[in-house]
Design a protein around this motif. Structure first.
Motif, PDB file in Angstrom:
ATOM      1  N   ILE B  70       0.360  -1.322  -0.494  1.00  0.00           N
ATOM      2  CA  ILE B  70      -0.255  -0.087   0.527  1.00  0.00           C
ATOM      3  C   ILE B  70       1.323   0.991  -0.186  1.00  0.00           C
ATOM      4  N   ASN B  71       0.735   1.728  -0.945  1.00  0.00           N
ATOM      5  CA  ASN B  71       1.157   2.896  -0.881  1.00  0.00           C
ATOM      6  C   ASN B  71       2.984   2.921  -1.058  1.00  0.00           C
ATOM      7  N   GLY B  72       3.156   1.622  -1.676  1.00  0.00           N
ATOM      8  CA  GLY B  72       5.210   1.559  -1.475  1.00  0.00           C
ATOM      9  C   GLY B  72       5.312   0.790  -0.636  1.00  0.00           C
ATOM     10  N   GLU B  73       4.852   0.641   0.754  1.00  0.00           N
ATOM     11  CA  GLU B  73       4.783  -0.352   1.632  1.00  0.00           C
ATOM     12  C   GLU B  73       4.158  -1.554   2.157  1.00  0.00           C
ATOM     13  N   PRO B  74       4.751  -2.772   2.690  1.00  0.00           N
ATOM     14  CA  PRO B  74       4.007  -3.855   2.574  1.00  0.00           C
ATOM     15  C   PRO B  74       3.111  -3.328   4.160  1.00  0.00           C
ATOM     16  N   HIS B  75       1.416  -3.852   4.012  1.00  0.00           N
ATOM     17  CA  HIS B  75       0.743  -3.503   4.703  1.00  0.00           C
ATOM     18  C   HIS B  75       0.639  -1.864   5.514  1.00  0.00           C
ATOM     19  N   GLY B  76       1.047  -1.158   4.748  1.00  0.00           N
ATOM     20  CA  GLY B  76       0.865   0.589   4.952  1.00  0.00           C
ATOM     21  C   GLY B  76       1.807   1.466   5.185  1.00  0.00           C
ATOM     22  N   PRO B  77       1.524   2.269   5.655  1.00  0.00           N
ATOM     23  CA  PRO B  77       2.008   3.797   6.377  1.00  0.00           C
ATOM     24  C   PRO B  77       2.361   3.107   7.524  1.00  0.00           C
ATOM     25  N   ASP B  78       1.140   2.247   8.029  1.00  0.00           N
ATOM     26  CA  ASP B  78       1.577   2.422   9.956  1.00  0.00           C
ATOM     27  C   ASP B  78       1.893   1.240  10.184  1.00  0.00           C
ATOM     28  N   ARG B  79       3.046   1.191  11.416  1.00  0.00           N
ATOM     29  CA  ARG B  79       4.060   0.246  11.911  1.00  0.00           C
ATOM     30  C   ARG B  79       3.901  -0.919  12.827  1.00  0.00           C
ATOM     31  N   LEU B  80       4.123  -2.292  12.508  1.00  0.00           N
ATOM     32  CA  LEU B  80       3.685  -3.793  12.810  1.00  0.00           C
ATOM     33  C   LEU B  80       2.340  -3.326  13.487  1.00  0.00           C
ATOM     34  N   ILE B  81       1.945  -3.795  11.659  1.00  0.00           N
ATOM     35  CA  ILE B  81       0.398  -3.988  12.282  1.00  0.00           C
ATOM     36  C   ILE B  81       0.363  -4.530  10.789  1.00  0.00           C
ATOM     37  N   THR B  82      -1.055  -5.681  10.598  1.00  0.00           N
ATOM     38  CA  THR B  82      -1.183  -6.839   9.064  1.00  0.00           C
ATOM     39  C   THR B  82      -2.104  -5.458   8.544  1.00  0.00           C
ATOM     40  N   THR B  83      -2.485  -5.535   6.888  1.00  0.00           N
ATOM     41  CA  THR B  83      -3.304  -4.671   6.651  1.00  0.00           C
ATOM     42  C   THR B  83      -4.445  -4.865   7.081  1.00  0.00           C
ATOM     43  N   CYS B  84      -4.992  -5.418   7.734  1.00  0.00           N
ATOM     44  CA  CYS B  84      -6.656  -5.610   8.206  1.00  0.00           C
ATOM     45  C   CYS B  84      -6.603  -4.981   9.543  1.00  0.00           C
ATOM     46  N   GLN B  85      -5.037  -5.158   9.998  1.00  0.00           N
ATOM     47  CA  GLN B  85      -5.457  -4.074  11.220  1.00  0.00           C
ATOM     48  C   GLN B  85      -5.455  -2.224  11.237  1.00  0.00           C
ATOM     49  N   LEU B  86      -4.881  -2.116   9.224  1.00  0.00           N
ATOM     50  CA  LEU B  86      -4.458  -0.343   8.920  1.00  0.00           C
ATOM     51  C   LEU B  86      -5.922  -0.272   8.962  1.00  0.00           C
ATOM     52  N   HIS B  87      -6.278   0.629   9.492  1.00  0.00           N
ATOM     53  CA  HIS B  87      -7.726   2.263   9.582  1.00  0.00           C
ATOM     54  C   HIS B  87      -7.242   3.259   8.328  1.00  0.00           C
ATOM     55  N   ASP B  93      -9.159  12.762   3.421  1.00  0.00           N
ATOM     56  CA  ASP B  93      -9.783  13.180   2.707  1.00  0.00           C
ATOM     57  C   ASP B  93      -8.852  13.487   1.180  1.00  0.00           C
ATOM     58  N   GLY B  94      -8.923  12.862  -0.498  1.00  0.00           N
ATOM     59  CA  GLY B  94      -9.312  13.388  -1.537  1.00  0.00           C
ATOM     60  C   GLY B  94      -7.691  12.343  -1.857  1.00  0.00           C
ATOM     61  N   ASP B  95      -6.821  10.888  -1.079  1.00  0.00           N
ATOM     62  CA  ASP B  95      -5.743  10.565  -0.635  1.00  0.00           C
ATOM     63  C   ASP B  95      -5.752   9.824  -2.429  1.00  0.00           C
ATOM     64  N   THR B  96      -4.553   9.915  -2.986  1.00  0.00           N
ATOM     65  CA  THR B  96      -4.552   8.132  -4.141  1.00  0.00           C
ATOM     66  C   THR B  96      -4.131   7.320  -3.165  1.00  0.00           C
ATOM     67  N   ILE B  97      -4.171   6.051  -4.001  1.00  0.00           N
ATOM     68  CA  ILE B  97      -3.854   5.399  -2.447  1.00  0.00           C
ATOM     69  C   ILE B  97      -3.504   3.870  -3.651  1.00  0.00           C
ATOM     70  N   THR B  98      -2.218   3.424  -4.051  1.00  0.00           N
ATOM     71  CA  THR B  98      -1.867   2.178  -4.859  1.00  0.00           C
ATOM     72  C   THR B  98      -1.567   0.862  -3.817  1.00  0.00           C
ATOM     73  N   ILE B  99      -2.150   0.118  -4.447  1.00  0.00           N
ATOM     74  CA  ILE B  99      -2.626  -1.305  -4.241  1.00  0.00           C
ATOM     75  C   ILE B  99      -1.892  -1.907  -5.036  1.00  0.00           C
ATOM     76  N   GLU B 100      -0.407  -2.337  -4.471  1.00  0.00           N
ATOM     77  CA  GLU B 100       0.021  -4.215  -5.526  1.00  0.00           C
ATOM     78  C   GLU B 100      -0.025  -4.829  -4.776  1.00  0.00           C
ATOM     79  N   PRO B 101       0.416  -6.388  -5.581  1.00  0.00           N
ATOM     80  CA  PRO B 101       0.198  -7.579  -4.339  1.00  0.00           C
ATOM     81  C   PRO B 101       1.607  -7.439  -4.429  1.00  0.00           C
ATOM     82  N   PHE B 102       1.942  -8.248  -3.402  1.00  0.00           N
ATOM     83  CA  PHE B 102       3.711  -8.391  -2.705  1.00  0.00           C
ATOM     84  C   PHE B 102       4.456  -8.869  -3.841  1.00  0.00           C
TER      85      PHE B 102
END
Lengths: 220, 248
Positions: B70-87, B93-102
């Protein structure tokens, strides 16, 4: 050796050992070079010793050349393998979020250092080999200081030296500490060791830059 | 919240994929990232389009199924969490989010955002176990004293959920953090000593055969790992491997 070098862990281990050896050589090279700032006589004496001592010339120099060649060939091999391991690249890869620029670009800093070695060999090593072994000129223990500082009369050469040593600094900032991790050294002393390696990575290249600038300014 | 999603779409392992833009509206900050994708998929299904396929299971950060870059990082920008724990409150508002496979050669794309992480299973099968005598006189594991520090370090290594974020984050697509965690969890315990030599050699061999890259100690894996698996494990595996190799 052919067997264990096939493993990724062994390749990194070998890369780290050759890197540590080159760091040790760098310290020795810097120490001798620095004497050119203090005393031309001491510099001549040490250079004469290094250029004519049997152990240094016949045993240590081949080891050093092997170490340099091994380090850069292995560096290119690892880079090619690592690029292949990704396959399809990311459209968006935020490397700055989790790692330093130096750690991700060792191949580029290494390539600059390799190009610098070409210039360095052209400046010093090839003339030395020519003097001693091709033309067989008589040995003069007082020639080294003059032969060295004359190279630093040219501004373009000094600039190339400064730029190269900045890239060496970037290479060492990651590589020196990284080599300890690769050989399995990661414990309560690692933080202190990292501080030492970072200080070394900054001070030694700055010292080389100082020597080049010192001789350039002195000859203006 | 109004967002633009740039999502990797790929029909199957053999076809070429591409990024497709999906505008989405009405996203709440309290939604998890996967719930946001659920909303998108409901909209796509309502329009008669193919939903975006992605891996998920427990949705509480313990199964290791979710695997999004997510946005160039596995599991997104937050630390010590998985994607399902990312909120979604982590975005504006207005962000563009890139989502790619590992991304890794050893993690081939199955469809859209789903990758095959069977290579991790094969590394585990190569040596990530201890052989236990089950003939009826099995010794209780707690009967063997274990140094507290070793027990703690072993437990920390065992918290690896095998999600593959380490591989995804590494510029070399190296699996050393995963493999070293699995080696370490046994190497630190007395029960793991008997097969220690064979274990590290077999697991490293399998890791290399799967086509993962070499570790260059960038440390990206440790930073992005949702379980905080330490680089100390890689150093330990290197020691174990060289020691095992010297024994032959």
């Amino acid at each position: 050796m052919g067997g264990i070098i096939k493993s990724s862990v062994a390749r990194k281990f070998a890369m780290a050992l050759s890197g540590l050896f080159l760091v040790f050589f760098l310290l020795q090279h810097f120490t001798i070079n620095f004497t050119s700032v203090i005393s031309p006589d001491i510099f001549n004496e040490l250079s004469h010793f290094m250029g004519n001592n049997f152990v240094v010339q016949a045993l240590l120099q081949p080891v050093l050349i092997f170490g340099v060649i091994f380090h850069f060939i292995m560096g290119f091999i690892l880079e090619i393998q690592n690029r292949n391991a990704r396959g399809v690249g990311y459209k968006n890869y935020n490397g700055n979020a989790n790692s330093s620029w130096m750690s991700r670009n060792m191949i580029y800093s290494g390539a600059v250092i390799l190009a610098f070695l070409g210039l360095h060999f052209y400046d010093f090593w090839f003339p030395e080999i020519s003097h001693k072994y091709i033309h067989g000129l008589p040995e003069d223990p007082t020639r080294y200081y003059e032969e060295t500082i004359v190279k630093f009369k040219d501004l373009w050469r000094v600039i190339l030296y400064v730029v190269s040593f900045i890239f060496l600094m970037l290479h060492l900032l990651h590589g020196f500490a990284s080599s300890f991790q690769s050989v399995g050294f990661n414990n309560k002393y690692s933080k202190g060791l990292q501080g030492f390696t970072k200080a070394f990575a900054i001070i030694i290249p700055l010292g080389f830059i100082f020597i080049a600038l010192f001789h350039y300014i002195n000859q203006l | 919240m109004k967002l633009t999603l740039k999502i990797w779409r790929q029909d199957n392992a053999k076809t070429k994929g591409k990024m497709i833009d999906y505008p989405i509206d009405g996203i709440e900050g309290d939604m998890s990232f996967l719930e946001m994708l659920d909303v998108l998929n409901e909209e796509l299904v309502a329009k008669g389009e193919e939903p975006v396929e992605f891996d998920h299971d427990c949705r509480e950060g313990i199964c290791g199924s979710c695997s999004l870059q997510i946005n160039g990082e596995p599991h997104g920008p937050d630390r010590l969490i998985t994607t399902c724990q990312l909120h979604m409150r982590s975005f504006k508002d207005g962000d563009t989010i890139t989502i790619e496979p590992f991304r890794a050669k050893a993690f081939p794309v199955v469809k859209d955002l789903i990758v095959d992480r069977g290579s991790f299973d094969r590394i585990q099968q190569a040596g990530g176990y201890v052989s236990v005598n089950t003939s009826g006189n099995t010794v209780d594991a707690n009967a063997i004293p274990v140094n507290k520090q070793n027990a703690d370090d072993s437990f920390a290594a065992a918290t690896c959920i095998g999600c593959g974020a380490c591989v995804a984050a590494c510029k070399n697509a190296s699996a050393m953090l995963f493999t070293s965690a699995k080696v370490s969890q046994y190497a630190l315990l007395p029960q793991g000593q008997i097969e220690a030599t064979e274990r590290v050699q077999a697991m490293v061999r399998q890791m290399d055969e799967e086509g993962f890259g070499n570790c260059s100690n960038t440390g990206a894996c440790e930073i992005e790992c949702p379980k905080g698996i330490s680089l100390e494990n890689i150093a330990r595996m290197n020691r174990e491997y060289m020691s095992a190799t010297s024994k032959g």
